[in-house]
Design a protein around this motif. Structure first.
Motif, mmCIF file in Angstrom:
data_model
loop_
_atom_site.group_PDB
_atom_site.id
_atom_site.type_symbol
_atom_site.label_atom_id
_atom_site.label_comp_id
_atom_site.label_asym_id
_atom_site.label_seq_id
_atom_site.Cartn_x
_atom_site.Cartn_y
_atom_site.Cartn_z
ATOM 1 N N TYR B 137 0.808 -1.218 0.000
ATOM 2 C CA TYR B 137 0.000 0.000 0.000
ATOM 3 C C TYR B 137 0.843 1.271 0.000
ATOM 4 C CZ TYR B 137 -3.740 -3.196 1.297
ATOM 5 O OH TYR B 137 -4.632 -4.210 1.296
ATOM 6 N N VAL B 198 -2.389 3.760 4.906
ATOM 7 C CA VAL B 198 -3.593 3.347 4.199
ATOM 8 C C VAL B 198 -3.706 1.828 4.137
ATOM 9 C CG1 VAL B 198 -3.809 5.401 2.753
ATOM 10 C CG2 VAL B 198 -2.408 3.490 1.987
ATOM 11 N N SER B 199 -2.819 1.116 4.847
ATOM 12 C CA SER B 199 -2.763 -0.340 4.742
ATOM 13 C C SER B 199 -4.034 -0.987 5.283
ATOM 14 C CB SER B 199 -1.559 -0.871 5.502
ATOM 15 O OG SER B 199 -1.571 -2.278 5.481
ATOM 16 N N LYS B 200 -4.623 -1.853 4.471
ATOM 17 C CA LYS B 200 -5.823 -2.569 4.892
ATOM 18 C C LYS B 200 -5.482 -3.983 5.334
ATOM 19 C CE LYS B 200 -9.111 0.079 2.153
ATOM 20 N NZ LYS B 200 -8.221 1.093 1.564
ATOM 21 N N ASP B 201 -4.186 -4.272 5.479
ATOM 22 C CA ASP B 201 -3.764 -5.594 5.937
ATOM 23 C C ASP B 201 -4.062 -5.749 7.421
ATOM 24 O OD1 ASP B 201 -2.919 -6.529 3.559
ATOM 25 O OD2 ASP B 201 -0.794 -6.060 3.849
ATOM 26 N N CYS B 214 -0.664 1.402 10.491
ATOM 27 C CA CYS B 214 -1.837 1.212 11.341
ATOM 28 C C CYS B 214 -2.111 -0.272 11.499
ATOM 29 C CB CYS B 214 -3.045 1.907 10.713
ATOM 30 S SG CYS B 214 -4.564 1.633 11.641
ATOM 31 N N ALA B 216 -4.618 -1.455 13.394
ATOM 32 C CA ALA B 216 -6.039 -1.593 13.737
ATOM 33 C C ALA B 216 -6.240 -2.091 15.163
ATOM 34 C CB ALA B 216 -6.748 -2.502 12.740
ATOM 35 N N LYS B 232 -12.202 0.754 9.879
ATOM 36 C CA LYS B 232 -12.860 0.131 8.730
ATOM 37 C C LYS B 232 -11.796 -0.605 7.944
ATOM 38 C CE LYS B 232 -16.299 3.770 8.087
ATOM 39 N NZ LYS B 232 -16.450 5.062 7.384
ATOM 40 N N ASN B 233 -12.011 -1.885 7.645
ATOM 41 C CA ASN B 233 -11.031 -2.675 6.887
ATOM 42 C C ASN B 233 -9.635 -2.585 7.496
ATOM 43 O OD1 ASN B 233 -12.948 -3.430 5.002
ATOM 44 N ND2 ASN B 233 -12.581 -1.588 3.765
ATOM 45 N N ASN B 234 -9.531 -2.769 8.789
ATOM 46 C CA ASN B 234 -8.248 -2.755 9.492
ATOM 47 C C ASN B 234 -7.509 -1.428 9.390
ATOM 48 O OD1 ASN B 234 -8.530 -5.525 10.186
ATOM 49 N ND2 ASN B 234 -7.877 -6.027 8.105
ATOM 50 N N LEU B 235 -8.237 -0.345 9.284
ATOM 51 C CA LEU B 235 -7.595 0.965 9.167
ATOM 52 C C LEU B 235 -8.419 2.011 9.921
ATOM 53 C CD1 LEU B 235 -5.332 2.593 7.666
ATOM 54 C CD2 LEU B 235 -7.007 3.006 5.876
ATOM 55 N N VAL B 237 -10.166 5.316 10.353
ATOM 56 C CA VAL B 237 -10.695 6.289 9.405
ATOM 57 C C VAL B 237 -11.317 7.449 10.181
ATOM 58 C CG1 VAL B 237 -12.291 6.680 7.508
ATOM 59 C CG2 VAL B 237 -11.147 4.476 7.727
#
Lengths: 202, 262
Positions: B137, B198-201, B214, B216, B232-235, B237
């Motif tokens: 990301y 912005v990582s959604k991992d 992040c 989460a 939201k989605n491991n991030l 927001v």
């Protein structure tokens, strides 16, 4: 005048005696406007247009004013006068009828006035198609063709250069060679390649 | 007589062309609104395209016609806007100032997955398996955004991350569209806190490639007195409509993935 001499002139003007790469005329727009393809092509088309029209006017002037009054030595100064006045007129017409085109061409339009390639082609025309103050057969058509295709050759060289320079942007060039220096080297190599059309003379 | 001839010929030619041009300029004269030049002077002239009009001149023309309002231009300073409104004789509406923000703190802190030797732009690098960075990301660091910025408000920092010079940023949004990883957003200038990732991992995966991402952990969500942060989605927001700049999120974040501008 025959068809073969017309074809000869076309090939000669576009490739063998290319105005930029073989005759080294009009170098300033070649370096200055060749950074991107789009303005390069519009500059080429504008130059071609002005070359064609000014060749017609200068031919008429030379044939019907300068030769009868025996003042052919005024050739350079009258031709510059014609070209400058003509570019002014073109600028006015474009501004009146297409303000968008006027803005797109921007500074290039007045720059054509001082472009030596235009004067070069008109002088070349009078050198080649007049002999001892008399017109050679087909002189008018030949000089018009020569001017138009000199413009085409100019556009071709500008287009090639701008395409290469657009790709050069992404190449890892040594810091001191970035920008204009590498453009000069590219221009030299291209010129060498175009010299090949004419054959090397030692 | 011999020397008079060229003088006469040239003078007559000059006179002819001069008269012709004078006549032509009368015939072909274009009436330009004098306000256009005044407005053009006040506009930034960068042709950034944030207003969606064909350059500053297109914007100026529509301003005169009254088709757009001055507030549609994000790049003009308040003083210039006041000047334009004086020329046009209309009131300026208040606009919310925004500024470009980079949402990545990785840069050189994130290792490379492979040695990338291709064309040195983010867009090209992104085409090769999403770029050379271990984090899928994060910022690739070739500075497409720096090249895209028409105001010189962006520079490459030593960290391998671009820096936004806030004094120069006009929030035109060129960097937002230039970044292949979509790392930029235009944030309100009066809300300094933001998520610098912005990582959604999942948290574990983020930790394995980047120490400042992040994960989460939801600490910020719990600490916020105004419920302005949601995972939201491991991030994390932000909801800037709710954010009151309390700064609690910054204090509790274990990886410094919440940051403050300036």
């Amino acid at each position: 005048m025959s068809l073969s001499s017309l074809i000869m002139i076309i090939i000669s003007m576009v490739f063998i005696n290319n105005f930029i790469l073989s005759k080294f005329l009009g170098m300033c727009p070649f370096i200055g406007v060749s950074r991107e393809t789009k303005p390069a092509v519009s500059m080429g088309i504008a130059v071609t247009f002005v070359m064609g029209c000014s060749s017609v006017i200068t031919w008429l002037l030379y044939r019907y004013i300068l030769i009868p009054f025996n003042v052919t030595y005024l050739r350079t100064i009258t031709f510059i006068l014609v070209i400058a006045a003509f570019v002014q007129l073109v600028e006015m017409i474009i501004r009146k009828f297409s303000i968008t085109l006027y803005r797109a061409l921007g500074i290039y339009l007045p720059l054509i006035t001082t472009n030596c390639a235009i004067l070069g082609v008109t002088i070349l025309n009078t050198n080649e198609f007049f002999k001892d103050s008399a017109t050679l057969p087909g002189s008018f058509i030949l000089s018009f063709t020569q001017s138009i295709f000199a413009g085409v050759g100019f556009t071709l060289a500008l287009l090639l250069m701008s395409a290469i320079r657009e790709r050069l942007e992404f190449v890892d060039v040594p810091e001191s060679m970035k920008g204009i220096p590498i453009a000069f080297i590219v221009a030299a190599l291209m010129s060498l390649a175009f010299m090949g059309f004419g054959g090397f003379k030692f | 007589m011999e020397f008079l001839l060229p003088v006469i010929v040239l003078s007559l030619l000059g006179l002819g062309f001069g008269l012709g041009l004078a006549l032509a300029s009368k015939k072909l004269c274009v009436q330009e609104d004098p306000r256009l030049t005044q407005i053009m002077k006040a506009l930034p002239g960068a042709n950034c395209g944030a207003c969606g009009k064909p350059g500053c001149i297109g914007f100026a023309e529509e301003l005169i016609q009254g088709a757009v309002s001055i507030s549609a231009c994000v790049a003009t300073e308040e003083e210039e806007k006041a000047e334009i409104s004086k020329v046009l004789g209309v009131e300026v509406g208040e606009t919310v100032k925004t500024v470009a923000v980079l949402h990545c703190n990785g840069g050189k802190k994130v290792k490379d997955r492979f040695v990338y030797k291709g064309v040195k732009t983010c867009a090209a690098s992104n085409l090769v398996m999403g770029g050379q960075k271990a984090c899928a990301y994060g910022c690739l660091g070739f500075g497409d955004c720096v090249l895209a910025c028409p105001f010189g408000a962006m520079e490459m920092g030593e960290e391998g991350l671009p820096k936004v010079i806030e004094g120069k940023c006009k929030a035109c949004g060129k960097c937002v569209s230039a970044c292949p990883k979509n790392l930029f957003s235009l944030n309100r200038q009066d809300k300094p806190y933001y998520t610098n990732c912005v990582s959604k991992d999942l948290g574990k995966q983020v930790m394995s490639v980047c120490k400042v991402g992040c994960i989460a952990c939801r600490k910020c969500q719990r600490s916020c007195p105004h419920q302005a942060i949601e995972i939201k989605n491991n991030l994390a927001v932000f909801d800037y409509a709710k954010c009151q700049n309390s700064g609690e999120c910054l204090k509790v974040c274990p990886t410094k993935a919440i940051a403050k501008r300036g």
